[in-house]
Design a protein around this motif. Structure first.
Motif, PDB file in Angstrom:
ATOM      1  N   ASP A  14       0.616  -1.095  -0.158  1.00 60.03           N
ATOM      2  CA  ASP A  14       0.306  -0.576  -0.192  1.00 60.03           C
ATOM      3  C   ASP A  14       1.301   1.360  -0.114  1.00 60.03           C
ATOM      4  OD1 ASP A  14      -2.055   1.924   0.255  1.00 60.03           O
ATOM      5  OD2 ASP A  14      -2.231   0.975   2.007  1.00 60.03           O
ATOM      6  N   LYS A  15       1.048   2.086  -0.740  1.00 59.68           N
ATOM      7  CA  LYS A  15       0.937   3.498  -1.298  1.00 59.68           C
ATOM      8  C   LYS A  15       1.786   4.154   0.229  1.00 59.68           C
ATOM      9  CE  LYS A  15       1.303   3.495  -6.379  1.00 59.68           C
ATOM     10  NZ  LYS A  15       0.702   3.641  -7.264  1.00 59.68           N
ATOM     11  N   SER A  16       0.707   4.132   0.907  1.00 56.53           N
ATOM     12  CA  SER A  16       0.291   5.387   1.671  1.00 56.53           C
ATOM     13  C   SER A  16       0.794   4.824   2.864  1.00 56.53           C
ATOM     14  CB  SER A  16      -1.384   6.008   1.731  1.00 56.53           C
ATOM     15  OG  SER A  16      -2.029   4.749   2.814  1.00 56.53           O
ATOM     16  N   GLU A  17       1.321   3.148   2.907  1.00 61.16           N
ATOM     17  CA  GLU A  17       1.534   3.253   4.155  1.00 61.16           C
ATOM     18  C   GLU A  17       2.878   2.743   4.134  1.00 61.16           C
ATOM     19  OE1 GLU A  17       0.284   1.691   6.829  1.00 61.16           O
ATOM     20  OE2 GLU A  17      -1.453   2.245   6.513  1.00 61.16           O
ATOM     21  N   LEU A  18       2.890   2.777   2.714  1.00 55.44           N
ATOM     22  CA  LEU A  18       5.033   2.469   2.730  1.00 55.44           C
ATOM     23  C   LEU A  18       5.683   4.022   2.762  1.00 55.44           C
ATOM     24  CD1 LEU A  18       7.671   1.761   1.822  1.00 55.44           C
ATOM     25  CD2 LEU A  18       7.401   2.114  -0.827  1.00 55.44           C
ATOM     26  N   ILE A  19       5.092   4.856   2.569  1.00 56.18           N
ATOM     27  CA  ILE A  19       4.704   6.193   2.585  1.00 56.18           C
ATOM     28  C   ILE A  19       5.074   6.500   4.444  1.00 56.18           C
ATOM     29  CG2 ILE A  19       4.188   8.675   2.532  1.00 56.18           C
ATOM     30  CD1 ILE A  19       3.218   8.047  -0.601  1.00 56.18           C
ATOM     31  N   LYS A  20       4.272   5.891   4.783  1.00 52.56           N
ATOM     32  CA  LYS A  20       4.173   6.274   6.494  1.00 52.56           C
ATOM     33  C   LYS A  20       5.136   5.661   7.212  1.00 52.56           C
ATOM     34  CE  LYS A  20      -1.198   6.696   7.102  1.00 52.56           C
ATOM     35  NZ  LYS A  20      -1.754   5.984   7.587  1.00 52.56           N
ATOM     36  N   ASP A  21       5.861   5.090   6.576  1.00 53.21           N
ATOM     37  CA  ASP A  21       6.745   3.581   6.685  1.00 53.21           C
ATOM     38  C   ASP A  21       8.184   4.241   6.318  1.00 53.21           C
ATOM     39  OD1 ASP A  21       8.147   1.002   8.115  1.00 53.21           O
ATOM     40  OD2 ASP A  21       8.926   1.302   6.042  1.00 53.21           O
ATOM     41  N   VAL A  22       8.498   5.188   5.985  1.00 53.21           N
ATOM     42  CA  VAL A  22       9.176   6.061   5.098  1.00 53.21           C
ATOM     43  C   VAL A  22       9.270   7.432   5.671  1.00 53.21           C
ATOM     44  CG1 VAL A  22      10.342   7.455   3.435  1.00 53.21           C
ATOM     45  CG2 VAL A  22       9.455   5.023   3.324  1.00 53.21           C
ATOM     46  N   GLU A  23       8.247   7.441   6.499  1.00 56.70           N
ATOM     47  CA  GLU A  23       8.414   8.761   7.679  1.00 56.70           C
ATOM     48  C   GLU A  23       8.955   8.374   9.265  1.00 56.70           C
ATOM     49  OE1 GLU A  23       4.440  10.152   6.798  1.00 56.70           O
ATOM     50  OE2 GLU A  23       5.628  11.422   5.135  1.00 56.70           O
ATOM     51  N   GLN A  24       8.420   7.034   9.612  1.00 54.05           N
ATOM     52  CA  GLN A  24       8.240   6.834  10.131  1.00 54.05           C
ATOM     53  C   GLN A  24       9.677   6.122  11.169  1.00 54.05           C
ATOM     54  OE1 GLN A  24       5.684   3.837  12.218  1.00 54.05           O
ATOM     55  NE2 GLN A  24       6.129   4.034  14.388  1.00 54.05           N
ATOM     56  N   TYR A  25      10.194   5.662   9.636  1.00 55.07           N
ATOM     57  CA  TYR A  25      11.576   4.535   9.968  1.00 55.07           C
ATOM     58  C   TYR A  25      11.946   5.036   8.680  1.00 55.07           C
ATOM     59  CZ  TYR A  25       8.991   1.668  13.020  1.00 55.07           C
ATOM     60  OH  TYR A  25       8.090   1.500  13.398  1.00 55.07           O
ATOM     61  N   PRO A  26      12.844   6.416   8.672  1.00 56.61           N
ATOM     62  CA  PRO A  26      13.578   7.405   7.631  1.00 56.61           C
ATOM     63  C   PRO A  26      15.472   6.429   7.299  1.00 56.61           C
ATOM     64  CG  PRO A  26      13.841   8.586   9.551  1.00 56.61           C
ATOM     65  CD  PRO A  26      13.184   8.032  10.208  1.00 56.61           C
ATOM     66  N   ASP A  27      15.857   6.013   8.104  1.00 60.35           N
ATOM     67  CA  ASP A  27      17.026   5.122   8.069  1.00 60.35           C
ATOM     68  C   ASP A  27      16.958   4.044   7.926  1.00 60.35           C
ATOM     69  OD1 ASP A  27      18.803   7.433   8.150  1.00 60.35           O
ATOM     70  OD2 ASP A  27      19.624   7.553  10.243  1.00 60.35           O
ATOM     71  N   LYS A  49      11.043   3.695  -5.933  1.00 59.26           N
ATOM     72  CA  LYS A  49      10.981   3.926  -7.252  1.00 59.26           C
ATOM     73  C   LYS A  49       9.946   4.655  -8.160  1.00 59.26           C
ATOM     74  CE  LYS A  49      14.228   3.289 -12.128  1.00 59.26           C
ATOM     75  NZ  LYS A  49      14.100   2.059 -12.575  1.00 59.26           N
ATOM     76  N   LYS A  50       8.809   4.332  -8.192  1.00 62.46           N
ATOM     77  CA  LYS A  50       7.766   4.596  -8.589  1.00 62.46           C
ATOM     78  C   LYS A  50       6.936   5.808  -7.754  1.00 62.46           C
ATOM     79  CE  LYS A  50       5.879   0.641 -10.790  1.00 62.46           C
ATOM     80  NZ  LYS A  50       4.784  -0.231 -11.008  1.00 62.46           N
ATOM     81  N   LEU A  51       7.775   6.097  -6.065  1.00 67.63           N
ATOM     82  CA  LEU A  51       6.958   7.044  -5.760  1.00 67.63           C
ATOM     83  C   LEU A  51       7.802   8.014  -5.594  1.00 67.63           C
ATOM     84  CD1 LEU A  51       5.586   5.021  -2.323  1.00 67.63           C
ATOM     85  CD2 LEU A  51       4.326   6.310  -4.069  1.00 67.63           C
ATOM     86  N   GLY A  52       8.815   7.432  -6.335  1.00 61.52           N
ATOM     87  CA  GLY A  52      10.124   8.598  -6.463  1.00 61.52           C
ATOM     88  C   GLY A  52      10.879   9.098  -5.337  1.00 61.52           C
ATOM     89  N   LEU A  53      11.166   8.480  -4.216  1.00 61.39           N
ATOM     90  CA  LEU A  53      11.906   8.664  -3.031  1.00 61.39           C
ATOM     91  C   LEU A  53      13.264   7.952  -3.231  1.00 61.39           C
ATOM     92  CD1 LEU A  53       9.282   7.254  -0.657  1.00 61.39           C
ATOM     93  CD2 LEU A  53       9.440   9.573  -1.851  1.00 61.39           C
ATOM     94  N   THR A  54      13.885   8.864  -2.791  1.00 60.99           N
ATOM     95  CA  THR A  54      15.528   8.279  -2.678  1.00 60.99           C
ATOM     96  C   THR A  54      16.266   7.383  -1.794  1.00 60.99           C
ATOM     97  OG1 THR A  54      16.234  10.236  -2.442  1.00 60.99           O
ATOM     98  CG2 THR A  54      16.051   9.617  -4.913  1.00 60.99           C
ATOM     99  N   TYR A  55      16.862   6.914  -1.143  1.00 60.16           N
ATOM    100  CA  TYR A  55      17.311   6.180  -0.029  1.00 60.16           C
ATOM    101  C   TYR A  55      18.762   6.772  -0.090  1.00 60.16           C
ATOM    102  CZ  TYR A  55      19.056   2.222   3.370  1.00 60.16           C
ATOM    103  OH  TYR A  55      19.169   1.892   4.248  1.00 60.16           O
ATOM    104  N   LYS A  56      18.911   7.875   1.028  1.00 60.90           N
ATOM    105  CA  LYS A  56      20.124   8.377   1.670  1.00 60.90           C
ATOM    106  C   LYS A  56      20.386   8.025   3.075  1.00 60.90           C
ATOM    107  CE  LYS A  56      21.757  10.082  -2.605  1.00 60.90           C
ATOM    108  NZ  LYS A  56      20.935   9.880  -3.688  1.00 60.90           N
ATOM    109  N   LYS A  57      21.281   7.312   3.410  1.00 62.40           N
ATOM    110  CA  LYS A  57      21.730   7.327   4.052  1.00 62.40           C
ATOM    111  C   LYS A  57      22.451   8.333   5.165  1.00 62.40           C
ATOM    112  CE  LYS A  57      21.998   3.772   6.454  1.00 62.40           C
ATOM    113  NZ  LYS A  57      20.838   2.903   8.236  1.00 62.40           N
ATOM    114  N   ASN A  58      21.839   8.975   6.584  1.00 64.76           N
ATOM    115  CA  ASN A  58      22.284   9.989   7.306  1.00 64.76           C
ATOM    116  C   ASN A  58      24.022  10.018   7.443  1.00 64.76           C
ATOM    117  OD1 ASN A  58      23.064  12.121   8.508  1.00 64.76           O
ATOM    118  ND2 ASN A  58      21.437  12.166   9.561  1.00 64.76           N
ATOM    119  N   SER A  59      25.320  10.846   6.990  1.00 65.77           N
ATOM    120  CA  SER A  59      26.306  10.011   7.051  1.00 65.77           C
ATOM    121  C   SER A  59      26.683  10.605   8.482  1.00 65.77           C
ATOM    122  CB  SER A  59      27.098  10.948   6.025  1.00 65.77           C
ATOM    123  OG  SER A  59      26.908  12.419   5.512  1.00 65.77           O
ATOM    124  N   THR A  60      25.844  11.732   9.110  1.00 67.17           N
ATOM    125  CA  THR A  60      27.036  12.081  10.652  1.00 67.17           C
ATOM    126  C   THR A  60      26.630  10.710  11.723  1.00 67.17           C
ATOM    127  OG1 THR A  60      24.792  13.058  10.839  1.00 67.17           O
ATOM    128  CG2 THR A  60      27.331  14.483   9.994  1.00 67.17           C
TER     129      THR A  60
END
Length: 79
Positions: A14-27, A49-60
């Motif tokens: 579910d796209k909306s659930e995936l967006i919530k998951d990314v917001e809740q667990y960004p790393d 990729k379809k949602l246009g979200l990229t994955y980058k870890k916080n380097s600090t």
């Protein structure tokens, strides 16, 4: 031959659930997200990729959690 009526495919993620998951667990790793959604890692990658979200870890935060190799001291010694 008769043509079959086209139907939309039911998506497992579910796209909306995936967006919530990314917001809740960004790393979080894609593998971790896949386990939460019960799908393979590639499915998460494709959905992000379809949602246009990229994955980058916080380097600090990664650097602060990194362990020093054994045997290397940061103290300066004078001889």
């Amino acid at each position: 031959m008769e043509s079959k009526a086209s139907t939309t495919r039911q998506r497992k993620i579910d796209k909306s659930e995936l967006i919530k998951d990314v917001e809740q667990y960004p790393d979080a790793y894609q593998k971790e997200r896949a386990e939460r959604f019960g799908v393979c890692q590639k499915a998460i990658w494709q959905a992000l990729k379809k949602l246009g979200l990229t994955y980058k870890k916080n380097s600090t935060s990664s650097e602060s959690r990194r362990k020093r190799p054994a045997g290397i001291s940061t103290k300066k010694t004078t001889v």
